[in-house]
Design an enzyme around this catalytic site. Sequence first.
Site, mmCIF file in Angstrom:
data_model
loop_
_atom_site.group_PDB
_atom_site.id
_atom_site.type_symbol
_atom_site.label_atom_id
_atom_site.label_comp_id
_atom_site.label_asym_id
_atom_site.label_seq_id
_atom_site.Cartn_x
_atom_site.Cartn_y
_atom_site.Cartn_z
ATOM 1 N N GLU A 62 7.870 -21.292 7.951
ATOM 2 C CA GLU A 62 7.864 -20.112 9.553
ATOM 3 C C GLU A 62 9.450 -21.721 10.619
ATOM 4 O O GLU A 62 9.816 -20.090 11.007
ATOM 5 C CB GLU A 62 6.903 -20.532 10.068
ATOM 6 C CG GLU A 62 7.121 -21.557 10.832
ATOM 7 C CD GLU A 62 5.155 -20.945 12.056
ATOM 8 O OE1 GLU A 62 5.527 -21.195 13.468
ATOM 9 O OE2 GLU A 62 4.809 -20.629 11.919
ATOM 10 N N GLU A 116 0.664 -1.273 -0.273
ATOM 11 C CA GLU A 116 0.373 -0.040 -0.086
ATOM 12 C C GLU A 116 0.577 1.776 0.072
ATOM 13 O O GLU A 116 0.281 2.447 0.217
ATOM 14 C CB GLU A 116 -0.815 0.000 1.196
ATOM 15 C CG GLU A 116 -2.032 -0.447 1.070
ATOM 16 C CD GLU A 116 -2.927 -1.744 1.920
ATOM 17 O OE1 GLU A 116 -2.740 -1.216 2.650
ATOM 18 O OE2 GLU A 116 -3.917 -2.425 2.065
#
Length: 309
Positions: free
Chosen positions: A123, A92
Amino acid sequence: MTTEHHTLRTELEALTTEAFRPELAEIDTLPTLDIARLMNGEDAGVAAAVALRLPEISAAIDAIAARMAEGGRLVYAGAGTAGRLGILDASECPPTFNTRPGQVVGVIAGGPAAMVTSVEGAEDSAELARTDLDALGIGAADTVVGVSASGRTPYAVGAVEHARALGALTVGLSCNAGSALAAAAEHGIEVVVGPELLTGSTRLKAGTAQKLVLNMLSTITMIRLGKTYGNLMVDVRASNEKLRARSRRIVALATGAPDAEIEAALTATDGEVKPAVLVILAGVDGPTAARLLEESGGHLRAALTATGG
């Protein structure tokens, strides 16, 4: 149960984000509105938990802005929800602040596919984090923000440790006190939101807290870098009709000029808001506005001061 599994289970049981709340053990028997009220009550405490960490957040922002002013990048690194939130915040920045491609970027354990699918095992790999950062060519000018609710995710901790070894600025954002992630980073930010409504579901309060902090890191850094004028997004990139209309409105709010003058200024600056505001307020032409902004490092307020505007 292997020793490794037993150790991990013990580790998880000690984490606030994983704690079990017996008083909610029969939540599934409650009416929907009651569950919604409980959840809303939980969420109400998140902003207060962030408030307690504002000094650490501010210190991190000032350090990030100093590096970015020298051309450095802001890189978020995380797994699962934490990784997705980092990529969301990074994606964004170009439309909001007209950042260069790659200036703010997110890396996620398991790569782009992990944005929409759970990539099991990714992860757990600190090595994967090192590989992902090396692909970006991380150096001393850059900042790497490791994001992990538990504060123990190997991918996030590994990213921060590797980045720090490379001389980059490091920030560790976690939702547990005394986390390995915050300890590994130069700037540790631990927003302790407490146990989740659903035991261990850290996309809830912990995810909300991370979203709030990441919003602050990027937005206030961009304010410090002169990407705004007051509370106006003068660096917005007008890439569609809505944003073109917003650009005209921002110039109007910044200058109070009539529509015809705004259109003329935007035409003179190829639709770029910041120089258009300068054209109107300083009474200069498009190329002069561009030069003044370049000389002021993109800070509109400084450019106006230089012209006596």
